[in-house]
Design an enzyme around this catalytic site. Sequence first.
Site, PDB file in Angstrom:
ATOM      1  N   SER A  88      10.478 -13.142   1.261  1.00  0.00           N
ATOM      2  CA  SER A  88       9.445 -11.885   0.886  1.00  0.00           C
ATOM      3  C   SER A  88      10.345 -10.256   0.823  1.00  0.00           C
ATOM      4  O   SER A  88      10.804 -10.110  -0.864  1.00  0.00           O
ATOM      5  CB  SER A  88       8.743 -11.715   1.798  1.00  0.00           C
ATOM      6  OG  SER A  88       7.408 -11.702   0.830  1.00  0.00           O
ATOM      7  N   ASP A 113       3.393  -6.471  -4.633  1.00  0.00           N
ATOM      8  CA  ASP A 113       3.249  -5.443  -3.407  1.00  0.00           C
ATOM      9  C   ASP A 113       2.222  -4.449  -3.947  1.00  0.00           C
ATOM     10  O   ASP A 113       2.215  -3.378  -4.862  1.00  0.00           O
ATOM     11  CB  ASP A 113       3.233  -5.116  -2.495  1.00  0.00           C
ATOM     12  CG  ASP A 113       4.730  -6.269  -1.887  1.00  0.00           C
ATOM     13  OD1 ASP A 113       3.994  -7.412  -1.817  1.00  0.00           O
ATOM     14  OD2 ASP A 113       5.184  -6.246  -1.479  1.00  0.00           O
ATOM     15  N   HIS A 170       7.368 -15.691  -3.730  1.00  0.00           N
ATOM     16  CA  HIS A 170       5.988 -16.161  -3.944  1.00  0.00           C
ATOM     17  C   HIS A 170       5.752 -16.539  -5.166  1.00  0.00           C
ATOM     18  O   HIS A 170       4.677 -16.449  -5.251  1.00  0.00           O
ATOM     19  CB  HIS A 170       5.280 -15.166  -2.966  1.00  0.00           C
ATOM     20  CG  HIS A 170       5.627 -14.778  -2.654  1.00  0.00           C
ATOM     21  ND1 HIS A 170       5.392 -15.554  -0.745  1.00  0.00           N
ATOM     22  CD2 HIS A 170       6.069 -13.687  -1.314  1.00  0.00           C
ATOM     23  CE1 HIS A 170       5.735 -14.743   0.727  1.00  0.00           C
ATOM     24  NE2 HIS A 170       6.222 -13.348   0.013  1.00  0.00           N
TER      25      HIS A 170
END
EC number: 3.4.13.21
Length: 236
Positions: A122, A137, A159
């Site tokens: 990630s 993010d 992701h």
Amino acid sequence: MTINALLLSSSRVGDTPYLAHAIPFIKPLTTQAQKWIFIPYAGVSMSYDTYLASVVMGLAELNLDISGIHQHPDPCQAIKDADGILIGGGNTFHLLHELYRYNLINLIREKVAQGTPYVGWSAGANVSGASIKTTNDMPIIEPPSFDALKIVPFQLNPHYSNYRTPGHNGETRAQRLLEFTKVEPLTPVIAIAEGSALWRRDNTLVLLGENPAYLFCGEQQEMLIPIGSDLSHLLK
């Protein structure tokens, strides 16, 4: 020495236990690396000790000696002494901010170039790329630069999913990555779905896992990359 870096989309796939799906990917990197340092700086919503404990438990079957960089009085020396480097997920901006704060960017880059195995998932995969400009993010803190570790010379988007919730009118992930390629049309972005990973061994790069990845670069948008694809040309 040979670069040996594993860049995982996520710490889980589906409802599997923490890091369980990644064990077969990580194991080949541990054959000559017993003492690992874990960098938990992306973990903003939990304590670093809690984060470390979850990683130690998740990787228990590999019988590794894992310590947290926050447990060491000198983070730089901890990196120098480690046989391998683990960087977990969370908030990429906070992770990169702390890597700059402790002067770890160049040190990690040099260690990996010298053959120290690197595993990131990630946010830990995000910072392995050229920059963090394609992270998912929220920018909760401003690092000195968006430039990252440059273990691979392109952008990553972990992701990855282009699912659009019915009735939701926000941009899809593909639309967001299109925006990046409009600004930087010559810089490739590899979007990795959960359950998959990129493995760099020196000048070779391959896609591992159970789901395809996607390439975004200039006029090429969401181009399917099948599992097992050789992506070594992206390292040049």
